[in-house]
Design a protein around this motif. Structure first.
Motif, PDB file in Angstrom:
ATOM      1  N   GLY A  51       0.794  -1.213   0.000  1.00  0.00           N
ATOM      2  CA  GLY A  51       0.000   0.000   0.000  1.00  0.00           C
ATOM      3  C   GLY A  51       0.832   1.270   0.000  1.00  0.00           C
ATOM      4  O   GLY A  51       2.053   1.259   0.232  1.00  0.00           O
ATOM      5  N   LYS A  52       0.148   2.375  -0.222  1.00  0.00           N
ATOM      6  CA  LYS A  52       0.796   3.677  -0.299  1.00  0.00           C
ATOM      7  C   LYS A  52       1.501   4.041   0.999  1.00  0.00           C
ATOM      8  O   LYS A  52       2.614   4.575   0.993  1.00  0.00           O
ATOM      9  CB  LYS A  52      -0.247   4.743  -0.639  1.00  0.00           C
ATOM     10  N   GLU A  53       0.870   3.738   2.155  1.00  0.00           N
ATOM     11  CA  GLU A  53       1.463   4.086   3.448  1.00  0.00           C
ATOM     12  C   GLU A  53       2.811   3.389   3.633  1.00  0.00           C
ATOM     13  O   GLU A  53       3.781   4.003   4.102  1.00  0.00           O
ATOM     14  CB  GLU A  53       0.518   3.683   4.582  1.00  0.00           C
ATOM     15  N   THR A  54       2.881   2.119   3.241  1.00  0.00           N
ATOM     16  CA  THR A  54       4.136   1.374   3.385  1.00  0.00           C
ATOM     17  C   THR A  54       5.192   1.908   2.434  1.00  0.00           C
ATOM     18  O   THR A  54       6.362   2.045   2.809  1.00  0.00           O
ATOM     19  CB  THR A  54       3.900  -0.125   3.129  1.00  0.00           C
ATOM     20  N   ARG A  55       4.811   2.218   1.200  1.00  0.00           N
ATOM     21  CA  ARG A  55       5.774   2.779   0.242  1.00  0.00           C
ATOM     22  C   ARG A  55       6.326   4.102   0.735  1.00  0.00           C
ATOM     23  O   ARG A  55       7.524   4.394   0.587  1.00  0.00           O
ATOM     24  CB  ARG A  55       5.118   2.949  -1.134  1.00  0.00           C
ATOM     25  N   GLU A  56       5.472   4.928   1.343  1.00  0.00           N
ATOM     26  CA  GLU A  56       5.941   6.207   1.868  1.00  0.00           C
ATOM     27  C   GLU A  56       6.920   6.017   3.023  1.00  0.00           C
ATOM     28  O   GLU A  56       7.911   6.736   3.133  1.00  0.00           O
ATOM     29  CB  GLU A  56       4.746   7.052   2.314  1.00  0.00           C
ATOM     30  N   LEU A  57       6.647   5.038   3.884  1.00  0.00           N
ATOM     31  CA  LEU A  57       7.562   4.763   4.990  1.00  0.00           C
ATOM     32  C   LEU A  57       8.911   4.300   4.473  1.00  0.00           C
ATOM     33  O   LEU A  57       9.965   4.726   4.965  1.00  0.00           O
ATOM     34  CB  LEU A  57       6.949   3.703   5.917  1.00  0.00           C
ATOM     35  N   ILE A  58       8.895   3.454   3.465  1.00  0.00           N
ATOM     36  CA  ILE A  58      10.136   2.952   2.886  1.00  0.00           C
ATOM     37  C   ILE A  58      10.988   4.085   2.329  1.00  0.00           C
ATOM     38  O   ILE A  58      12.219   4.067   2.430  1.00  0.00           O
ATOM     39  CB  ILE A  58       9.815   1.914   1.784  1.00  0.00           C
ATOM     40  N   SER A  59      10.340   5.092   1.761  1.00  0.00           N
ATOM     41  CA  SER A  59      11.078   6.170   1.092  1.00  0.00           C
ATOM     42  C   SER A  59      11.615   7.232   2.056  1.00  0.00           C
ATOM     43  O   SER A  59      12.396   8.088   1.658  1.00  0.00           O
ATOM     44  CB  SER A  59      10.183   6.846   0.051  1.00  0.00           C
ATOM     45  N   ARG A  60      11.217   7.181   3.335  1.00  0.00           N
ATOM     46  CA  ARG A  60      11.682   8.195   4.286  1.00  0.00           C
ATOM     47  C   ARG A  60      13.139   7.974   4.674  1.00  0.00           C
ATOM     48  O   ARG A  60      13.659   6.861   4.619  1.00  0.00           O
ATOM     49  CB  ARG A  60      10.814   8.164   5.550  1.00  0.00           C
ATOM     50  N   ASP A  61      13.778   9.062   5.089  1.00  0.00           N
ATOM     51  CA  ASP A  61      15.147   8.955   5.587  1.00  0.00           C
ATOM     52  C   ASP A  61      15.199   8.067   6.827  1.00  0.00           C
ATOM     53  O   ASP A  61      14.258   8.041   7.627  1.00  0.00           O
ATOM     54  CB  ASP A  61      15.698  10.340   5.932  1.00  0.00           C
ATOM     55  N   TYR A  62      16.306   7.368   6.979  1.00  0.00           N
ATOM     56  CA  TYR A  62      16.596   6.532   8.139  1.00  0.00           C
ATOM     57  C   TYR A  62      15.663   5.328   8.277  1.00  0.00           C
ATOM     58  O   TYR A  62      15.524   4.767   9.361  1.00  0.00           O
ATOM     59  CB  TYR A  62      16.556   7.358   9.435  1.00  0.00           C
TER      60      TYR A  62
END
Length: 278
Positions: A51-62
């Protein structure tokens, strides 16, 4: 009696400083290399239709990723826990695939600057203990005389991986980060009791293959070494530098694991470990 190596299982989670997400039920494929040589340690993970929420978490720093794998009814073992260094999404008619590169200790080893200043003829043990103190990583040292003396004093500053490279040039050894521990392996012949027997019942496939490797030692001496490759069903419990007993038609005896390449796909045929031994 059912085959204990038949039913695959995995646990996958992604986290950063603020939150964490467990990914369940998704198709996951991976190619993870563990080696005595730090630069060879790489991990590539593909996750399907998240899902979108998981993809966004993956793309964050650290952001970090942990993947455990194994078989139903058995304890799952950690294959990789490291920093997500790159991610991108590819889309087909049927799937959206998030492809990741994960490197264990990437930020701590390559971005954090440490300083070492030791006087009064420090030993190799003194220098390595200072590295451990600065990085907060425990050390495991095998096949290496730590009483060797560095003449007069030792000073260095920089990322941990560069400092370890400098030390290895003076006291020849190989090093890598293995599941949160800096493993340092010298040139002495390593022997010991095998902690695991690899045969047809425990997952050995086909016959081991012998290969020739040519190692460049301090840019001058070319050393020819005999290595053997073993293909087995996924062996998540094996670690680099383990002593294993191989019981096959062509090869019998105790060997040291020098490299492992785990490849898997939760919805395809791959679920293997290619193991290099000497």
């Amino acid at each position: 009696m059912s085959n204990p190596l038949l039913f695959r299982e995995y646990e996958l989670s992604v986290k950063n400083r603020e939150t964490s997400i467990a990914i369940k039920g998704a198709r996951v494929s991976f190619e993870i290399t563990k080696s005595l040589v730090a630069k060879e340690n790489t991990a590539y993970i593909s996750i399907y239709n998240i899902g979108k929420e998981t993809r966004e978490l993956i793309s964050r720093d650290y952001s970090k990723l942990m993947l455990k794998a194994g078989y139903a009814g058995n304890h799952l073992s950690q294959l990789i826990f490291g920093d997500i260094t790159s991610s991108y999404v590819t889309t087909t008619q049927a799937n959206s695939i998030t492809r990741l590169q994960v490197v264990e200790g990437n930020r701590r080893l390559r971005e954090r600057i440490i300083t070492i200043n030791l006087d009064n003829n420090p030993t190799l043990r003194d220098i390595l203990e200072e590295v451990s103190s600065e990085t907060k990583y425990p050390l495991k040292v095998v096949g290496l005389d730590q009483s060797l003396v560095f003449d007069k004093s030792y000073s260095d500053q920089g990322p941990t991986d560069i400092i370890l490279h400098h030390i290895a040039m003076r006291f020849p050894f190989k090093w890598s980060l293995q599941n949160g521990t800096i493993l340092i392996v010298g040139q002495k012949v390593i022997t010991g009791t095998a902690g695991f027997v690899l045969n047809s019942e425990t997952g050995l496939l086909l016959n081991p293959n012998s290969i020739k490797l040519y190692e460049n030692r301090i840019n001058t001496d070319i050393i020819e070494k005999d290595k053997k490759n073993i293909l087995a069903l996924l062996q998540p419990n094996l670690a680099v530098n383990d002593i294993i007993e191989v019981d096959s038609q062509d090869i019998k005896g105790n060997y040291r694991v020098t490299k492992i390449k785990h490849t898997g796909d939760t919805m395809a045929n791959e679920w293997y470990s290619n193991i290099e031994i000497d």
